[in-house]
Motif scaffolding. Structure first.
Motif, PDB file in Angstrom:
ATOM      1  N   ASP A 156      -0.121  11.258  -8.415  1.00  0.00           N
ATOM      2  CA  ASP A 156      -1.060  10.977  -9.510  1.00  0.00           C
ATOM      3  C   ASP A 156      -0.402  10.119 -10.575  1.00  0.00           C
ATOM      4  N   ARG A 202       0.042   6.556  -9.367  1.00  0.00           N
ATOM      5  CA  ARG A 202      -1.217   5.831  -9.228  1.00  0.00           C
ATOM      6  C   ARG A 202      -1.793   5.438 -10.577  1.00  0.00           C
ATOM      7  N   SER A 203      -1.562   6.286 -11.590  1.00  0.00           N
ATOM      8  CA  SER A 203      -2.128   5.898 -12.878  1.00  0.00           C
ATOM      9  C   SER A 203      -1.264   4.832 -13.565  1.00  0.00           C
ATOM     10  N   ILE A 225     -12.011   7.477 -18.056  1.00  0.00           N
ATOM     11  CA  ILE A 225     -12.650   8.711 -18.528  1.00  0.00           C
ATOM     12  C   ILE A 225     -12.170   9.918 -17.742  1.00  0.00           C
ATOM     13  N   TRP A 226     -12.136   9.818 -16.408  1.00  0.00           N
ATOM     14  CA  TRP A 226     -11.860  11.004 -15.599  1.00  0.00           C
ATOM     15  C   TRP A 226     -10.380  11.229 -15.354  1.00  0.00           C
ATOM     16  N   VAL A 227      -9.568  10.149 -15.400  1.00  0.00           N
ATOM     17  CA  VAL A 227      -8.140  10.335 -15.123  1.00  0.00           C
ATOM     18  C   VAL A 227      -7.338  10.338 -16.419  1.00  0.00           C
ATOM     19  N   LEU A 247      -1.123   4.673  -0.730  1.00  0.00           N
ATOM     20  CA  LEU A 247      -2.317   4.630   0.111  1.00  0.00           C
ATOM     21  C   LEU A 247      -1.883   4.819   1.552  1.00  0.00           C
ATOM     22  N   ALA A 280     -12.406   5.514 -14.176  1.00  0.00           N
ATOM     23  CA  ALA A 280     -11.071   6.106 -14.093  1.00  0.00           C
ATOM     24  C   ALA A 280     -10.496   6.451 -15.471  1.00  0.00           C
ATOM     25  N   LYS A 305      -8.653  10.691 -19.373  1.00  0.00           N
ATOM     26  CA  LYS A 305      -9.340  11.573 -20.325  1.00  0.00           C
ATOM     27  C   LYS A 305      -9.522  10.906 -21.686  1.00  0.00           C
ATOM     28  N   ARG A 344       0.832  -1.210   0.000  1.00  0.00           N
ATOM     29  CA  ARG A 344       0.000   0.000   0.000  1.00  0.00           C
ATOM     30  C   ARG A 344       0.866   1.258   0.000  1.00  0.00           C
ATOM     31  N   ASN A 356       1.687   2.519  -3.792  1.00  0.00           N
ATOM     32  CA  ASN A 356       0.890   3.542  -4.490  1.00  0.00           C
ATOM     33  C   ASN A 356       0.364   4.603  -3.531  1.00  0.00           C
ATOM     34  N   LEU A 409       1.758  16.082  -5.130  1.00  0.00           N
ATOM     35  CA  LEU A 409       0.547  15.449  -5.669  1.00  0.00           C
ATOM     36  C   LEU A 409       0.749  14.961  -7.097  1.00  0.00           C
ATOM     37  N   LYS A 410       1.553  15.702  -7.885  1.00  0.00           N
ATOM     38  CA  LYS A 410       1.732  15.316  -9.289  1.00  0.00           C
ATOM     39  C   LYS A 410       2.374  13.944  -9.378  1.00  0.00           C
ATOM     40  N   MET A 465      -6.882   0.810 -16.873  1.00  0.00           N
ATOM     41  CA  MET A 465      -6.001   1.973 -16.797  1.00  0.00           C
ATOM     42  C   MET A 465      -4.671   1.675 -17.470  1.00  0.00           C
TER      43      MET A 465
END
Lengths: 264, 425, 484
Positions: A95, A98-99, A125-127, A72, A123, A129, A67, A70, A91-92, A175
């Motif tokens: 991200d 995680r992707s 769609i929203w991550v 968590l 994911a 795109k 964990r 990634n 944060l970048k 993903m």
């Protein structure tokens, strides 16, 4: 060996090659929960294409370890570099990692309010795109791969545990991750469903996916893993290639653990 | 046909009425029915006798007679020459006004408090716990009375606002002055807030029962148009995202679309604010907000808000931690996780008890009686009842109105529950 | 210690690493502050807002508390004292009002020389509750009963009064204490006697009225035993009928007869002298104990297979839940006269209690129904398989479990009910919140006082309700542990 889920099929090893590129590099990593020292001086390098099984008694910190990969869980000292990106509080970077890293949980954690297809496309769609149609095509591709395309429009509550876990694997695969983490993927399943999930995982391994699995399925470890890591008291106690690990364990703790889990 | 059922019939004995499971329930039901009917007859008979004894009958004709009393807060026109029925209408509207505004404020307060109670900020979450516990464990009547007393007994009287020529000459300030850039005046009689006025007013239309301001309708229509246009915008954004994967930035367009039409409408109608002016011993102009209304509204909102906060908290906690983790592991940011994963699930748990809190608030508006607010109880169950002496009719009608309100609200809950069950399975 | 950077090289740890202390940034006050109050810009702003609000509240309330006045005969005098002690413009709480009027907040207009009666009844309430709340727990029961007995005796003995009465009171308290210690389960016998005893203590009159009313219950039980062979339903109806007949036709006259021979009694107190928390507790406790059985029956009726019974229960529950309590109270005070036979009058407090009971029962029925629905089907089937009849199955298997599940809901209905007792002021009763406060505030000496009475009454309500909710949490935890 009296493993109920011994793998009896032929494994296609043509794509299972370990490259010399580093996927995950963990150096001198430590983690505390309050004053409790959960992970102690972890050093570990995972190459691309490796299939690592992590085992150990409960509370040994193996889940916490993956964990951390990634983010968590946050580690307090040391370094974790995933695919060239160091995990810090930036944060970048989080991200990005995680992707790239997919994760499968013990309790599936599917989103109960979304259909199977929507679970898989959320994911991307929203991550990522990705246009919806494309995401749905990818999702159907992976659902076919885990052999449940016909359930795409049902909701998680209508599926069996094994099916749900396979959806969870498909959801991560959508993903297009380079690394997959498995956190005890079969321990919440009824015995007759474990095999279908293991089969899916083996197929994934046959395609050359880099995998870190926390699991007690020793049959799986022997058939697929190229390395077994044994953890106890928050530290790595022993690691070896599977045959040596099972047939010739070195540490007393490993011996004790193996005798308990294999019922000798 | 039915040969199988012939056999037991042949051996029917009276004792089977009690001991045979097939007949027993019928026996019991017949017995209960007889008791129920007897009880009903007894009650009706008593009522008839009692009414006869005081020389009264049972009819609702009084609703069409002249009321002869004034009501100090009315949403539609009413004079003391109007009928009791119209007074009842005023009462119902006043009840609904407090109920609707109360539900809105209670939701805002409750959702905020519920979310803040879960915040990682220790101080804020403790403060919200204190708020919730204090308001849940003290009768709402206390809050109503306390706010009412503070508003009526600690505020200045209208004449304290007076500025005389001598005071100007002496450079003295008046004893009291309005708040908020001189727009809100709170006296011991009422609060006076600015009233919306229009230079190019469109007048009123008569819909039979009462007049409705066309300006208001135009304003509402503009809001509706804005919301509708925004919906179309969001849908468009959705389509673009589905086609290309990239969601266009819409937030500033949304703000424009929602705020634009109402503001333009106000401008077209020549909107300006009319302030309350001190004339003689009291303020005229502006909107006079009675303290009884304010006390009832604030107290009910804060009280119900505490219960809603608990529902919101429980709803969010009902979504397991694994859901957040799975969303994070897939790379979703916290904001998106909240909107796409947590809220849709939490709302299903929150909304049914939320609506039943609305129901409670609506029923609690009947506490208006404690501060003489003219709601259904104040009009129909108060002055009308005392003037006409028709307790039976007034009380029954009042209960019926509340019952209809409640049943409407519970129907909404049932429809919602049914809808989400369909969607899930 | 070997290095594991070489990926797949075998590795064995020979020495385990000992636990290390967490780095300084991970422990202590600084970390706590950073994590809990200042973990980000939003949190920091929230913390600052919170601190401002607290500062504002404390800085405006603290001087007022600090300048409290306990000795004065009017609000005006209070203000003078505050001004003279702390200067012009100082504010101070005027608790002197409570010093003078506390008894009205507690007892209303109950005759002061009879205050010992409600006090006694209130103390005994805990004795009656102890075996229900802590059934068979010798230690807790004894502690509760012992404390109540000692407190009551300390309060009671210096009082003026008949030595025989004092002796009887002391002896019965001692007997209760002994019962709690030697046979804690038998203490439950006191609980059903308590309502009759309290009725007599509070309203006074001849002791024989409650005695023969209780005898009615005994008559009912006797009839039930005699008719036992006719089946549960029949026997219960016959027993019930016998009790009602006894109460309607015999109880009153027999009590009058016996009272003629042996007049023992207390001075009668009228209902309109009841007020304050005495009234709230009387209404609250009676309605709570009455609404539970009624609510259970309604819930069972609502789940019944019998169409008529089900629809009657549904109609009743929904009708009651659909209207505000106030309309029911007005029904009690205005309409009941129309519905009862001409010439019937009965006590307004009793009427209000009946309405509050019915109101709470409808809400309880829904809570209990939820508990019944949550019970697995297997439990019903198991009860059937054991050959239990409907009532035995409900009593022994279904209800104990369903009630356990619904404890939080039941307690919150009780809390709501207790808070709702304040509404009786709207039908002219002297509740502590509006009734008594109005009386106090209409006295010229205390005109204009508002924080003090509301804080006092609010604090007492808070203590009761918060206590109840904590007790239900304790019970929930305890039952959860026992289930495991």
């Amino acid at each position: 060996m009296s493993d109920p889920h011994a793998i009896d099929r032929e494994i296609d090893r043509s794509h299972m090659q370990v490259s010399d590129e580093v996927a995950i590099q963990i150096t001198r990593m430590n983690k505390w929960y309050g004053a409790f020292h959960v992970l102690r001086d972890i050093n570990m390098t995972v190459m691309k294409g490796e299939r690592i099984v992590i085992c150990g008694p409960s509370g040994s910190g193996k889940s916490t370890l993956i964990r951390c990969i990634n983010r968590l869980e946050e580690h307090q000292s040391g370094q974790i570099v995933v695919d060239g990106t160091e995990l810090t509080s930036d944060l970048k970077n989080i991200d990005k990692v995680r992707s790239e890293v997919g994760m499968v949980f013990q309790h599936f954690n599917l989103f109960p309010h979304l259909s199977i297809l929507e679970n898989c496309t959320l994911a991307p769609i929203w991550v990522r795109k990705i246009p919806k149609r494309e995401a749905e095509e990818t999702a159907m591709h992976f659902l076919e791969k885990v052999k449940i395309p016909e359930q795409a429009h049902k909701y998680p509550g209508q599926l069996s545990g094994g099916q749900q876990q396979r959806v969870a694997i498909a959801r991560s695969l959508c993903m297009k991750p380079r690394i997959m983490l498995f956190d005890e993927p079969t321990s919440a399943l009824d015995p007759e469903m474990i095999k279908e999930v293991l089969d899916t995982m083996i197929e994934l391994a046959e395609e050359g996916m880099t995998m870190l699995c926390v699991t007690h399925e020793m049959g799986f470890a022997q058939a697929v893993a190229n390395r077994v890591v044994f953890m106890d008291q928050g530290q790595i106690v022993e690691q070896n290639e599977p045959r040596e690990f099972f047939n010739n364990p070195q540490s007393d703790r490993t011996k004790l653990f193996l005798s308990q889990i294999l019922g000798h | 046909m039915a040969t199988a059922s012939d056999a037991p019939k042949a051996g029917f004995r009276p004792s089977m009425l009690i001991y045979d499971t097939r007949y027993r329930s019928i026996t019991i039901q017949v017995f209960v029915l007889i008791l129920f009917v007897l009880g009903l007859v007894w009650l009706l008979d008593n009522t008839a006798k009692n009414l006869a004894a005081v020389d009264k009958d049972f009819n609702f004709g009084f609703l069409w007679t002249r009321a002869g009393y004034d009501i100090n807060q009315r949403l539609v026109e009413y004079t003391n020459d109007s009928t009791h029925g119209r007074a009842l209408l005023i009462g119902i509207l006043n009840t609904l006004l407090v109920a609707v505004l109360g539900c809105i404020l209670a939701t805002v307060v409750g959702v905020l408090a519920g979310i803040l109670r879960l915040s990682r900020n220790w101080l804020i979450s403790r403060m919200m716990t204190v708020y919730v516990e204090i308001f849940r464990n003290i009768p709402v009547l206390l809050w109503i009375l306390l706010i009412f007393v503070i508003l009526t007994e600690t505020t200045p009287s209208p004449r304290d606002f007076r500025v005389t020529d001598e005071m100007i000459a002496a450079g003295e300030a008046p004893k009291a002055s309005p708040f908020f850039f001189d727009s809100i005046v709170i006296t011991n009689r009422s609060a006076v807030i600015p009233e919306p006025l229009f230079t190019r007013s469109l007048g009123n239309i008569d819909i039979g029962i009462f007049l409705i301001s066309i300006d208001l309708l135009a304003f509402l229509a503009a809001i509706a148009a804005g919301v509708f246009a925004n919906r179309a915008l969001v849908r468009h954004a959705q389509r673009v995202q589905e086609a290309t994967g990239i969601r266009p930035v819409t937030w500033w367009k949304s703000i424009l679309l929602i705020l634009g039409p109402p503001i333009l409408t106000l401008y077209a109608l020549g909107f300006y604010l009319g302030y309350g002016e001190l004339a003689g011993f009291n303020f005229v102009g502006g909107i006079q907000v009675l303290h009884s209304f304010t006390a009832l509204w604030l107290a009910l909102s804060l009280y119900t808000g505490a219960f809603i906060a608990e529902n919101v908290r429980a709803g969010i906690l009902s979504v397991s931690k694994g859901q957040t983790e799975a969303a994070s592991a897939l790379g979703l940011r916290p904001g998106r996780t909240m909107r796409l994963v947590i809220l849709p699930q939490a709302l299903r748990v929150i909304i049914p008890p939320l609506i039943s809190q609305y129901l409670n608030l609506t029923k609690n508006t009947s506490l208006a009686a404690a501060v003489s607010y003219m709601d259904i109880k104040g009009t129909l169950g108060g002055i009308t009842m005392n003037q006409t002496g028709r307790e039976l009719e007034c009380m029954l009608l009042m209960m019926l109105i509340y019952l209809v309100l409640s049943l409407m609200i519970s129907t909404v809950i049932n429809i919602y529950n049914h809808a989400i069950r369909l969607k899930e399975r | 210690m070997s290095d594991q950077t070489n990926a797949s090289a075998p590795f064995v740890r020979r020495e385990m690493i000992a636990e290390q202390p967490a780095p300084a940034s991970e422990a202590g006050v600084v970390k706590w502050l950073r994590e809990n109050l200042f973990s980000g810009p939003v949190n920091t702003i929230l913390t600052l807002i919170g601190l401002t609000v607290i500062y504002y509240m404390v800085s405006s309330a603290w001087p007022w508390f600090r300048h409290s006045v306990w000795n004065a005969s009017s609000l005006h005098e209070c203000k003078e004292i505050v001004t003279s002690n702390y200067g012009e413009g100082a504010v101070g709480a005027c608790w002197a009002m409570l010093r003078e009027r506390w008894h009205q907040f507690l007892f209303g207009f109950y005759p002061p020389e009879e205050y010992w009666r409600p006090t006694f009844a209130f103390g005994l309430l805990f004795v009656a509750l102890a075996p229900v709340l802590y059934f068979g727990n010798r230690k807790t029961c004894s502690v509760v009963v012992g404390t109540v007995a000692v407190l009551l005796l300390v309060y009671f003995l210096p009082h003026e009064g008949h030595p025989v009465a004092k002796f009887v009171a002391a002896a019965s308290l001692a007997a209760l204490g002994a019962l709690a210690w030697f046979a804690p389960k038998r203490l439950l016998w006191f609980t059903p006697l308590y309502p009759a005893l309290t009725f007599w203590l509070l309203w006074g009159g001849s002791v024989w009225t409650p005695v023969f009313a209780l005898a009615g219950v005994a008559v009912g039980v006797l009839a039930y035993r005699l008719a036992g062979s006719l089946g549960t339903v029949m026997a219960t109806s016959i027993g019930f009928l016998a009790t009602v007949l006894w109460w309607l036709f015999l109880s009153g006259s027999v009590a009058a007869q016996v009272n003629g021979l042996l007049p023992i009694g207390l001075e009668h107190v009228d209902s309109d002298r009841f007020g304050g928390f005495l009234l709230a507790v009387v209404i609250g406790v009676t309605a709570i104990s009455g609404s539970l059985p009624l609510g259970i029956l309604l819930a069972l009726g609502r789940r019944s297979d019998m169409f008529l019974i089900k629809s009657l229960c549904v109609g009743f529950i929904e009708a009651i839940r659909g209207v505000p309590l106030i309309t029911l109270l007005f029904t009690a005070s205005l309409l009941l006269n129309y519905f009862l036979p001409p010439g019937t009058t009965f006590d307004i407090i009793l009427r209000v209690i009946i309405m509050v009971t019915i109101f709470a029962a409808a809400y309880l029925a829904e809570v209990v129904r939820g508990g019944l629905a949550a019970l697995p089907r297997g439990q019903y089937e198991a009860a059937d398989a054991l050959g239990l009849d409907y009532w035995k199955a409900q009593r022994l298997i279904v209800m104990p479990q369903a009630l356990k599940i619904s404890i939080p809901g039941i307690v919150s209905v009780f809390i709501g009910l207790f808070k709702d007792t304040t509404l009786v002021s709207l039908v002219g009763l002297m509740d502590p919140l509006r009734g008594v406060t109005q009386v106090v505030r209409s006295d010229i000496a205390w005109k204009g006082i508002y924080w003090e009475p509301y804080i006092f009454v609010g604090a007492i309500f808070f203590a009761f309700c918060f206590g109840m909710s904590r007790y239900s949490m304790y019970l929930e935890q305890k039952l959860k542990r026992e289930h495991r």
